[in-house]
Motif scaffolding. Structure first.
Motif, PDB file in Angstrom:
ATOM      1  N   LYS A 178     -36.040  24.784 -27.280  1.00 51.26           N
ATOM      2  CA  LYS A 178     -37.116  24.629 -28.267  1.00 51.26           C
ATOM      3  C   LYS A 178     -37.484  23.161 -28.437  1.00 51.26           C
ATOM      4  O   LYS A 178     -38.656  22.800 -28.529  1.00 51.26           O
ATOM      5  CB  LYS A 178     -36.678  25.219 -29.610  1.00 51.26           C
ATOM      6  N   ARG A 179     -36.462  22.305 -28.480  1.00 53.28           N
ATOM      7  CA  ARG A 179     -36.698  20.866 -28.668  1.00 53.28           C
ATOM      8  C   ARG A 179     -37.479  20.278 -27.495  1.00 53.28           C
ATOM      9  O   ARG A 179     -38.305  19.376 -27.666  1.00 53.28           O
ATOM     10  CB  ARG A 179     -35.343  20.154 -28.816  1.00 53.28           C
ATOM     11  N   LEU A 180     -37.239  20.792 -26.286  1.00 53.97           N
ATOM     12  CA  LEU A 180     -37.874  20.253 -25.082  1.00 53.97           C
ATOM     13  C   LEU A 180     -39.165  20.980 -24.714  1.00 53.97           C
ATOM     14  O   LEU A 180     -39.778  20.675 -23.696  1.00 53.97           O
ATOM     15  CB  LEU A 180     -36.890  20.317 -23.907  1.00 53.97           C
ATOM     16  N   ASP A 181     -39.560  21.930 -25.540  1.00 52.37           N
ATOM     17  CA  ASP A 181     -40.803  22.665 -25.287  1.00 52.37           C
ATOM     18  C   ASP A 181     -41.985  21.693 -25.232  1.00 52.37           C
ATOM     19  O   ASP A 181     -42.128  20.815 -26.083  1.00 52.37           O
ATOM     20  CB  ASP A 181     -41.024  23.690 -26.404  1.00 52.37           C
ATOM     21  N   GLY A 182     -42.814  21.840 -24.206  1.00 48.87           N
ATOM     22  CA  GLY A 182     -43.960  20.954 -24.055  1.00 48.87           C
ATOM     23  C   GLY A 182     -43.667  19.697 -23.258  1.00 48.87           C
ATOM     24  O   GLY A 182     -44.546  18.848 -23.078  1.00 48.87           O
ATOM     25  N   HIS A 183     -42.430  19.574 -22.759  1.00 49.69           N
ATOM     26  CA  HIS A 183     -42.046  18.383 -21.990  1.00 49.69           C
ATOM     27  C   HIS A 183     -41.766  18.704 -20.525  1.00 49.69           C
ATOM     28  O   HIS A 183     -41.133  17.910 -19.827  1.00 49.69           O
ATOM     29  CB  HIS A 183     -40.819  17.725 -22.620  1.00 49.69           C
ATOM     30  N   GLY A 184     -42.228  19.865 -20.052  1.00 53.54           N
ATOM     31  CA  GLY A 184     -42.099  20.187 -18.635  1.00 53.54           C
ATOM     32  C   GLY A 184     -40.765  20.767 -18.220  1.00 53.54           C
ATOM     33  O   GLY A 184     -40.418  20.727 -17.032  1.00 53.54           O
ATOM     34  N   PHE A 185     -40.021  21.325 -19.165  1.00 53.35           N
ATOM     35  CA  PHE A 185     -38.741  21.950 -18.832  1.00 53.35           C
ATOM     36  C   PHE A 185     -38.911  23.463 -18.709  1.00 53.35           C
ATOM     37  O   PHE A 185     -39.736  24.064 -19.396  1.00 53.35           O
ATOM     38  CB  PHE A 185     -37.687  21.626 -19.886  1.00 53.35           C
ATOM     39  N   GLY A 191     -28.137  29.983 -18.037  1.00 55.88           N
ATOM     40  CA  GLY A 191     -27.281  28.825 -18.272  1.00 55.88           C
ATOM     41  C   GLY A 191     -27.891  27.491 -17.901  1.00 55.88           C
ATOM     42  O   GLY A 191     -27.228  26.457 -18.015  1.00 55.88           O
ATOM     43  N   TYR A 192     -29.179  27.472 -17.478  1.00 57.78           N
ATOM     44  CA  TYR A 192     -29.782  26.216 -17.024  1.00 57.78           C
ATOM     45  C   TYR A 192     -31.234  26.057 -17.482  1.00 57.78           C
ATOM     46  O   TYR A 192     -32.017  27.004 -17.446  1.00 57.78           O
ATOM     47  CB  TYR A 192     -29.765  26.123 -15.495  1.00 57.78           C
ATOM     48  N   LEU A 193     -31.550  24.830 -17.855  1.00 59.06           N
ATOM     49  CA  LEU A 193     -32.903  24.413 -18.196  1.00 59.06           C
ATOM     50  C   LEU A 193     -33.217  23.219 -17.301  1.00 59.06           C
ATOM     51  O   LEU A 193     -32.449  22.255 -17.260  1.00 59.06           O
ATOM     52  CB  LEU A 193     -32.948  24.010 -19.672  1.00 59.06           C
ATOM     53  N   VAL A 194     -34.328  23.271 -16.562  1.00 57.60           N
ATOM     54  CA  VAL A 194     -34.610  22.261 -15.538  1.00 57.60           C
ATOM     55  C   VAL A 194     -35.894  21.499 -15.842  1.00 57.60           C
ATOM     56  O   VAL A 194     -36.886  22.074 -16.295  1.00 57.60           O
ATOM     57  CB  VAL A 194     -34.715  22.941 -14.152  1.00 57.60           C
ATOM     58  N   ASN A 195     -35.859  20.197 -15.580  1.00 62.36           N
ATOM     59  CA  ASN A 195     -37.053  19.358 -15.664  1.00 62.36           C
ATOM     60  C   ASN A 195     -37.846  19.570 -14.373  1.00 62.36           C
ATOM     61  O   ASN A 195     -37.442  19.121 -13.301  1.00 62.36           O
ATOM     62  CB  ASN A 195     -36.639  17.887 -15.807  1.00 62.36           C
ATOM     63  N   LEU A 196     -38.979  20.259 -14.466  1.00 66.07           N
ATOM     64  CA  LEU A 196     -39.739  20.631 -13.271  1.00 66.07           C
ATOM     65  C   LEU A 196     -40.223  19.425 -12.476  1.00 66.07           C
ATOM     66  O   LEU A 196     -40.374  19.501 -11.257  1.00 66.07           O
ATOM     67  CB  LEU A 196     -40.931  21.511 -13.659  1.00 66.07           C
ATOM     68  N   SER A 197     -40.453  18.315 -13.146  1.00 64.13           N
ATOM     69  CA  SER A 197     -40.936  17.125 -12.441  1.00 64.13           C
ATOM     70  C   SER A 197     -39.865  16.527 -11.535  1.00 64.13           C
ATOM     71  O   SER A 197     -40.164  15.677 -10.691  1.00 64.13           O
ATOM     72  CB  SER A 197     -41.406  16.067 -13.444  1.00 64.13           C
ATOM     73  N   MET A 198     -38.611  16.973 -11.700  1.00 64.01           N
ATOM     74  CA  MET A 198     -37.507  16.447 -10.899  1.00 64.01           C
ATOM     75  C   MET A 198     -37.153  17.346  -9.714  1.00 64.01           C
ATOM     76  O   MET A 198     -36.272  17.016  -8.927  1.00 64.01           O
ATOM     77  CB  MET A 198     -36.262  16.263 -11.780  1.00 64.01           C
ATOM     78  N   VAL A 199     -37.831  18.487  -9.570  1.00 59.17           N
ATOM     79  CA  VAL A 199     -37.531  19.410  -8.476  1.00 59.17           C
ATOM     80  C   VAL A 199     -38.045  18.831  -7.159  1.00 59.17           C
ATOM     81  O   VAL A 199     -39.225  18.506  -7.025  1.00 59.17           O
ATOM     82  CB  VAL A 199     -38.168  20.792  -8.724  1.00 59.17           C
TER      83      VAL A 199
END
Length: 237
Positions: A178-185, A191-199
């Motif tokens: 919820k905290r990272l919503d809107g930041h590209g995660f 068990g995992y939440l990923v920063n899409l810009s780092m893929v």
């Protein structure tokens, strides 16, 4: 001054705690509740920095309330005040800041308030600066959201991975999502939440699942089969 709510089904216990908090002069009690249901209703009207919760109450427990609060984007800090010492471990699993056993000593309450103030200050700073509070080597640190590669759940807590290190968070993966919503995660797995810009690389594996390689991270991140289609759409594939 911290704004607080006291939640306890016994009126004398609420009065005694309010008296102690007033004496310390660092906290303003803006609301009281005798049950979890009443606390939830009053929280809508009185946003607070900290909630002082009893454990055993009618209908639902303070532990259940604390767990529910974690689903808020910016939940209040929680301090348990109870006659039962045996629930301390469970309390910290739902991100309690402190656990006080009745009868509460003034000095011990003061320590709890200091911890709450530190927690609130850190989280306010994080909200304003797009940073997440974490822990490493006994120290509290703020790391930039753009530095996070992925977030990994571990029981009721989480670990945040950057390009150089791994940090511990007392906040659950669901709350961090919820905290990272809107930041590209993106939640690629329970068990995992990923920063899409780092893929950087996507590898197909047996069973219709995927493995992700992220920038500057050796560990490959699994994608559950039911999240594959949504992930590809999010990446424009």
């Amino acid at each position: 001054m911290l704004k607080a709510m006291i939640v306890d089904d016994e009126a004398p216990a609420r009065s005694e705690l309010k008296f102690l908090l007033d004496e310390l002069g660092q906290t303003e009690v803006v609301a009281e509740a005798a049950s979890v249901r009443e606390a939830i209703e009053k929280l809508k009207e009185y946003p607070v920095d900290v909630m002082f919760l009893d454990v055993n109450m009618p209908e639902a427990t303070g532990l259940q309330l604390a767990e529910a609060l974690q689903h808020l984007k910016f939940p209040p800090a929680v301090v348990f005040v109870t006659a039962y010492s045996e629930f301390a471990l469970e309390a910290f699993k739902v991100s309690a800041i402190d656990y006080l056993v009745k009868p509460v000593e003034t000095e011990r309450l003061s320590q709890a308030i200091s911890r709450v103030r530190e927690h609130v200050s850190l989280h306010v700073a994080a909200q304003k600066s797009e940073r997440i509070p974490v822990e490493k080597g006994g120290k509290k640190i703020l790391i930039g959201i753009d530095k996070i590669r992925f977030v990994m759940a571990r029981d009721d807590y989480a670990y945040l991975q950057t390009d150089t290190d791994r940090y511990f968070s007392t906040v659950s993966l669901a709350q961090l999502e919820k905290r990272l919503d809107g930041h590209g995660f993106f939640r690629v797995h329970r068990g995992y939440l990923v920063n899409l810009s780092m893929v950087e690389e996507i590898e197909s594996v047996s069973g219709g699942t995927l493995l992700l390689t992220l920038n500057a991270v050796d560990e490959k991140i699994p994608v559950s089969r039911r999240r594959v289609s949504a992930l590809k759409k999010a990446l424009g594939l």
